[in-house]
Design a protein around this motif. Structure first.
Motif: not given
Length: 260
Positions: A34, A88, A90, A101, A103, A143, A155
């Motif tokens: 992430w 993805q 979030r 939260y 995504f 989101i 992300y």
């Protein structure tokens, strides 16, 4: 709006927890770790403003991408080589984030261009070297509250899971072939591409723009095969006899193969 630095401790903890909770995806490309960025949205709930775009996908419903799409800042767009890549995203660290939260999984279909008339931290969100996602409104609304306008996000790159084979949309003529490539799985992106006529060897195609590649060769009246290498994973697939010998510009041909 607070800056990314004001969230440092919370972001670090969330990054650790989310990295530990990474799900297993049945694909050769593994999800990345992430990272931090910000996200905005463009267009309305119909996502009509997202049609077309810098990747050349045209009508995103017809090409299979729908409304789960995003425009990338220049730093991420990589001169079009990031077209088709999947993320993805979030929301995190904002009161506008939805509880839990959730995504959104989106495909890169467009470029968010720089706006040098605005400060990078106040309107010029896509100015280099910022990492930024300009999402379709339907994707953003998965989101966060759209009234926020901009939110900090986490992300990661994920494999693109696509149904069916890679699609090749033809333009040009028997002496110049321009191909728009869609529905690419795995890394989702294209680093290199070749075409082979039934009477030729493999011919290297040059990158035209976005997800389009071209070949200046006499290919009319020949069945066509394609070889594609992913920009990210370097995996290569060969799709034999995708288009028949009586192929025509303006038509789309689907291969029986795709990336994992």
């Amino acid at each position: 709006m607070a800056s990314s630095s004001s969230f440092s401790s919370s972001w670090a903890l969330a990054l650790l927890l989310l990295t530990m909770a990474m799900v297993r995806v049945d694909a050769r490309m593994s999800p990345s770790g992430w990272s931090l960025a910000h996200a905005t949205f463009y267009g309305d709930e119909s996502a009509s403003d997202t049609m077309g775009g810098a990747c050349g996908y045209g009508n995103l419903f017809n090409s299979g991408y729908g409304t789960n799409t995003v425009a990338l800042s220049t730093t991420l767009f990589s001169n079009g080589y990031a077209c088709g890549s999947c993320y993805q995203i979030r929301c995190f660290g904002s009161p506008h984030c939805y509880r839990g939260y959730p995504f959104a999984t989106v495909t890169a279909t467009n470029l968010c261009p720089p706006n040098w008339s605005e400060d990078s931290n106040n309107g010029g969100w896509c100015n280099p070297p910022r990492t930024h996602f300009d999402m379709s409104k339907p994707a953003f609304m998965k989101i966060a509250d759209w009234k926020a306008g901009i939110v900090p996000v986490m992300y990661r790159r994920v494999p693109c899971i696509k149904n069916g084979g890679v699609r090749f949309s033809f333009q040009g003529n028997g002496y110049w072939l321009l191909v728009y490539v869609t529905n690419v799985g795995g890394g989702g992106d294209i680093g290199s591409m070749w075409v082979k006529g039934s009477k030729t060897g493999w011919i290297s195609m040059s990158h035209n723009w976005g997800a389009t590649y071209q070949a200046f060769a006499t290919l009319g009246g020949q069945s066509l095969s394609f070889k594609i290498t992913s920009y990210t994973t370097r995996e290569t697939i060969i799709s034999w006899d995708v288009a028949p010998s009586n192929w025509n510009a303006g038509l789309t041909y689907q291969a029986s193969t795709n990336f994992a």
